[in-house]
Design a protein around this motif. Structure first.
Motif: not given
Length: 232
Positions: A156-157, A194, A203
């Motif tokens: 996700v990052r 991120m 996240a």
């Protein structure tokens, strides 16, 4: 199926469900957040930390369960920490010898596995009270659950942060796994937030919220329908 085998299978299934979802180290217990947030800049780093932690959890469960009858209650915590520290030292040395680049990327957080409250917590609350086979399965389930969250958070990052997925996977798994290294957004400059710690918190917050929503929907589906005769 033999009843004893079926009962054992159901027991193991419950342990895995508990470790991966219901009592997940991160999503339910909110433990091990320091390595979770620190090393998940990429999915590969998350996978490396997860595999190392899983090994320590399985091996510590095995050793604690084996020696549970001879470890006196007064010294159990120091002994558990000594066993865990010995295993972490072994992992640290092996990774430094054979996975040097990954060892360098994870840095100080490999030795800090010793301070992971989830490992000591499972040794104290579960492995010290259970037979060897259940202790090992519990350690594996908890480790897999932790690894899944590390990889998911890393992905996700990494995707919005650098436009890649499983970057440098060959450093961890070998050259034959270089196919895992994907460039999803070519010539992408990246979204720096991120990759930085604030992105990890954001996240993780979305992942935790997603679990709560899924749990609520699953509970609503499994709840018995209201009896029309008794409803107002």
């Amino acid at each position: 199926m033999n009843p004893s085998v079926k009962a054992l299978f159901e027991d193991y299934r419950r342990l895995f469900r508990d470790g991966i979802w219901d009592n997940n180290v991160v999503m339910a217990q909110m433990l091990a957040l320091c390595p979770l947030l620190a090393v998940t800049g990429t999915a590969t780093n998350g996978l490396g930390m997860g595999l190392a932690t899983t090994f320590v959890m399985v091996a510590s469960g095995l050793l604690v369960s084996m020696f549970r009858t001879i470890i006196t209650p007064e010294v159990r915590i120091p002994v558990f920490i000594l066993l865990i520290a010995s295993l972490v030292t072994l992992v640290d040395l092996v990774m430094n010898a054979y996975l040097y680049e990954m060892h360098k990327a994870l840095g100080l957080f490999i030795p800090l596995i010793v301070t992971n409250c989830a490992i000591l917590g499972r040794a104290e609350s579960f492995a010290s009270r259970q037979p060897v086979h259940r202790a090992m399965v519990d350690g594996l389930a908890m480790g897999v659950g932790f690894t899944v969250i590390l990889v998911v958070l890393g992905a996700v990052r990494e995707i919005p942060g650098s436009g890649t997925l499983f970057a440098d996977a060959h450093l961890l798994l070998g050259e034959r796994f270089a196919w895992m290294e994907l460039t999803l957004i070519p010539e992408y400059r990246g979204f720096l937030l991120m990759i930085l710690p604030p992105g990890a918190f954001l996240a993780l917050g979305f992942i935790l919220a997603g679990k709560r929503v899924l749990d609520a929907r699953l509970a609503a589906r499994t709840a018995p329908a209201a009896d029309p005769a008794t409803s107002p």
